[in-house]
Design a protein around this motif. Structure first.
Motif, PDB file in Angstrom:
ATOM      1  N   SER A  52     -48.015-103.292  74.974  1.00 39.34           N
ATOM      2  CA  SER A  52     -48.088-102.185  75.412  1.00 39.34           C
ATOM      3  C   SER A  52     -49.104-101.216  75.333  1.00 39.34           C
ATOM      4  O   SER A  52     -49.901-101.661  74.570  1.00 39.34           O
ATOM      5  N   LYS A  53     -49.079-100.005  75.858  1.00 36.34           N
ATOM      6  CA  LYS A  53     -50.303 -99.049  75.459  1.00 36.34           C
ATOM      7  C   LYS A  53     -50.234 -98.633  73.955  1.00 36.34           C
ATOM      8  O   LYS A  53     -51.107 -98.567  73.337  1.00 36.34           O
ATOM      9  N   LYS A  54     -48.912 -98.484  73.387  1.00 36.09           N
ATOM     10  CA  LYS A  54     -48.767 -98.386  71.949  1.00 36.09           C
ATOM     11  C   LYS A  54     -48.982 -99.284  71.123  1.00 36.09           C
ATOM     12  O   LYS A  54     -49.423 -99.383  69.929  1.00 36.09           O
ATOM     13  N   PRO A  56     -51.333-102.644  71.728  1.00 30.93           N
ATOM     14  CA  PRO A  56     -52.078-103.531  72.428  1.00 30.93           C
ATOM     15  C   PRO A  56     -52.345-104.953  72.046  1.00 30.93           C
ATOM     16  O   PRO A  56     -52.757-105.729  72.795  1.00 30.93           O
TER      17      PRO A  56
END
Length: 401
Positions: A52-54, A56
């Protein structure tokens, strides 16, 4: 009134718990069975493995204990010879990935001797565990003994994790769900005290250079005694140790419809009877609820547990605490008449209107008199359809419980 936070899905709830651990060290969850605790623990650990973005570069970051952990151990009862019995270990699981290098036997045995009187041998080539007691080899141990052995193995793995073993360098969390199924209360207290001691060590952990390197913890249970001991042990001051920053929550699924609610319990843990009271309040709602005769059984059970908590043998203690003499007599007759086998949950019968009104009065007076802090649950999505009421039974005198 403490705020109740609803979550439509477990992934949102799991993300909330991870956010909590950014600002605290331990989260303690109380929730009764069938709430979704095991699924929540799996969703929590899966977040660490999900890109996820949080996150990677996802890596497994959670050492967990739950029903899936116990399922890694399967009995081979030697059905042919009926003499050489052992537990098979699922060596494909990452849980056992570093077991050979961890040298756990002595640590496991140190824990096991506190709770049980049998010995074990781990065959790391065949991936099996055999048990012995006295001069008897390859014995079949009870389910409770099996669970305590698995738990001791997990505690030993946790110790190696805290020691900084290379296999756990990426792990930042420990998630423990219901570790004491089949344990008696005596062992429950002992296990809770040992676990609390280990978790205090985890959150106060330092690396080889003396820099803080804490392992954050989620603990969940449906066992009221175990949860209470954990709260007391984690919350108390220990000489030469900093206080443990922690949060306590009551996790609930009000209508079994996939919506979860999380409520802070602050200094007083919620127990299962408080959750039951919340369900009874929902059922007693004159607009959206539906009262069946078996709800009298539930209310009677809570009164009996409350009386027992205060050292009394009968729910008469709770009835005597009510303010109105006439109500006391009426409530006693109603609870005795309407909380027995003829009104079983397996054949639900809707209450008559008179009994609904009476039930609401008993429930309201009981909650007010004993000052229960019942969670304010979200309303159902839509009112339930109104059904024709069954005839109300005629109250008659019944013998005291």
């Amino acid at each position: 009134m403490r705020r109740v936070t609803p979550f439509k899905k477990l992934d949102g709830l799991a993300a909330r718990l991870r956010d909590d651990l950014a600002t605290t060290q331990i989260v303690l969850l109380f929730a009764y069975n069938r709430t979704g605790k095991t699924r929540l623990s799996m969703e929590f650990k899966n977040i660490g493995k999900r890109k996820s973005k949080k996150n990677p570069a996802p890596v497994p970051d959670t050492l967990y204990f739950n029903a899936f952990t116990e399922d890694l151990f399967v009995w081979d009862n030697d059905l042919d010879g009926d003499s050489v019995r052992h537990l098979d270990l699922n060596s494909d699981s990452n849980f056992f990935k570093a077991l050979k290098e961890l040298a756990l036997d002595e640590t496991i045995d140190g824990y096991l001797k506190r709770y049980a009187d049998f010995d074990f041998d781990i065959d790391y080539t065949a991936w099996k565990v055999s048990f012995r007691k006295g001069d008897q080899d390859n014995i079949k141990i009870s389910r409770g003994e099996q669970n305590i052995f698995i738990w001791c193995l997990f505690m030993a793995v946790c110790e190696r994790m805290l020691d900084g073993h290379v296999s756990y360098q990426a792990h930042k969390y420990i998630y423990i769900d219901d570790p004491i199924s089949s344990l008696d209360d005596n062992n429950a207290i002992s296990v809770a005290c040992d676990l609390a001691k280990l978790l205090r060590k985890a959150v106060n952990r330092k690396d080889g250079t003396g820099v803080a390197a804490p392992i954050k913890v989620i603990f969940s249970s449906h066992h009221a005694l175990f949860f209470n001991v954990m709260c007391n042990e984690i919350g108390r001051a220990v000489e030469d140790e900093p206080r443990v920053a922690h949060k306590r929550y009551f996790l609930h699924r009000p209508a079994n419809d996939g919506v979860y609610t999380l409520q802070s319990t602050e200094d007083t843990p919620f127990f299962h009877h408080v959750a039951t009271l919340a369900e009874l309040q929902r059922a007693a709602d004159p607009v959206t609820g539906m009262l069946y005769t078996f709800h009298f059984n539930a209310l009677r059970s809570i009164m009996e547990k409350t009386a027992s908590f205060f050292g009394h043998s009968s729910m008469a203690f709770c009835l005597k605490a009510l303010n109105n003499d006439e109500d006391r007599a009426l409530f006693n007759r109603a609870l005795n008449l309407l909380s027995h086998g003829a009104y079983a949950i397996h054949e639900p019968t809707e209450m008559g209107e008179d009994n609904k009104a009476l039930f609401r009065r008993i429930l309201s007076d009981f909650i007010a008199r004993f000052e229960f802090d019942v969670p304010s649950l979200p309303a159902p999505r839509a009112p339930r359809p109104v059904r024709a009421a069954s005839p109300a039974p005629v109250p008659v005198e019944a013998p005291a419980p």
